[in-house]
Write a protein that holds these residues in place. Structure first.
Motif: not given
Length: 104
Positions: A33-44
């Motif tokens: 879940k942490l990785n999913e959140i982090e990678s989604s934020i980095m896509e921004l």
């Protein structure tokens, strides 16, 4: 490319989500879940407008955008002049997120 800045509140809310998942499921699920959140934020950083305008007029007027990730919502603002995206909150959409974001 935009720089991503996270507020202390956003970091604390992410920690809360991850700890909740670790407690109720397991550490591996929490890390995913942490990785999913982090990678989604980095896509921004490359695509700052992939988030939508929030449905609440108060949040819209304050300039927030919201990135929807399954059950979680990432609230952020874009500073076009400085090419900076500030992450203000990451909340489970089943929470009373309007009052959380209003309190920022």
């Amino acid at each position: 490319m935009y720089e991503i800045i996270r507020t202390d509140k956003a970091d604390a809310l992410i920690r809360q989500i991850v700890l909740f998942i670790a407690k109720n499921f397991d550490n591996e699920t929490a890390l995913e879940k942490l990785n999913e959140i982090e990678s989604s934020i980095m896509e921004l950083a490359d695509n700052p407008y992939i988030g939508e305008e929030p449905r609440y007029p108060t949040l819209k007027r304050q300039g927030y955008r919201v990135l929807i990730l399954e059950k979680d919502l990432v609230f952020y603002k874009i500073d076009e002049d400085k090419k900076v995206i500030t992450i203000y909150a990451v909340v489970d959409q089943r929470q009373d997120y309007l009052s959380i974001v209003r309190g920022l």
